[in-house]
Motif scaffolding. Sequence first.
Motif, mmCIF file in Angstrom:
data_model
loop_
_atom_site.group_PDB
_atom_site.id
_atom_site.type_symbol
_atom_site.label_atom_id
_atom_site.label_comp_id
_atom_site.label_asym_id
_atom_site.label_seq_id
_atom_site.Cartn_x
_atom_site.Cartn_y
_atom_site.Cartn_z
ATOM 1 N N GLU A 128 -32.121 -12.292 -64.139
ATOM 2 C CA GLU A 128 -32.944 -11.701 -63.074
ATOM 3 C C GLU A 128 -34.408 -11.642 -63.507
ATOM 4 O O GLU A 128 -35.312 -11.978 -62.734
ATOM 5 N N GLN A 132 -37.730 -13.517 -61.932
ATOM 6 C CA GLN A 132 -38.983 -12.830 -61.603
ATOM 7 C C GLN A 132 -40.172 -13.478 -62.315
ATOM 8 O O GLN A 132 -41.248 -13.604 -61.739
ATOM 9 N N LYS A 137 -43.696 -12.789 -60.519
ATOM 10 C CA LYS A 137 -43.689 -11.354 -60.235
ATOM 11 C C LYS A 137 -43.946 -10.513 -61.484
ATOM 12 O O LYS A 137 -44.390 -9.370 -61.376
#
Length: 198
Positions: A128, A132, A137
């Motif tokens: 995850e 990102q 992000k």
Amino acid sequence: MKFRMLIIMLGLLLAMPGITSANVQTPDGSEKPAEKRTLPGSQDKEGDKDTEEFDSEKQEHSHKDWQAKMAEREQKLLAWVDQYTPDKKAEWTKVLADKKELRNKWLSPENAEKREKWKQEKMAKIQELKKQLDEGKITKEEFVQKAHGGKAMGNWKTFHDLKAAVEAKNDKQAAELLNQLLEQSKQHNEKIKAMLAE
């Protein structure tokens, strides 16, 4: 530079299962080819037996190397405790004994399911975070910080800072770092206790 090394180490850690399935050397020095793949339902009992024996020998050897390294590190640490914080020797001895006991419990067969669950959760978290990072992000620094849990890297960094302080003969800093490492070790033991209790 340190960040690049961490990324490389993380990449190697994730790639390790693929690397270990390549040709490997047996203890007698001969080369053993990668595992032979068989179709479902086909029989290759002898090859499976050889692979299992080799894998268990390799695992036992690497476990012994790791145990030897940890014992050496512990002896070095206790020598530093004697030198810089002798009043904390009993506390250190207890913390290290607790750590060994907790590690043995964590690695025992009855906790295999918990270890596998923890490993899967950690890998899912890393995937995850990687997603990102790829999407922009989070930064690389944030990725490393979150992937390693920040505090989990603390013990490693403190030990290496302690080693540097000892080599520089900085007694005051060595004593401070030993006390810091003692607290981190206690926190680590509590974390393992909590994982075992789940």
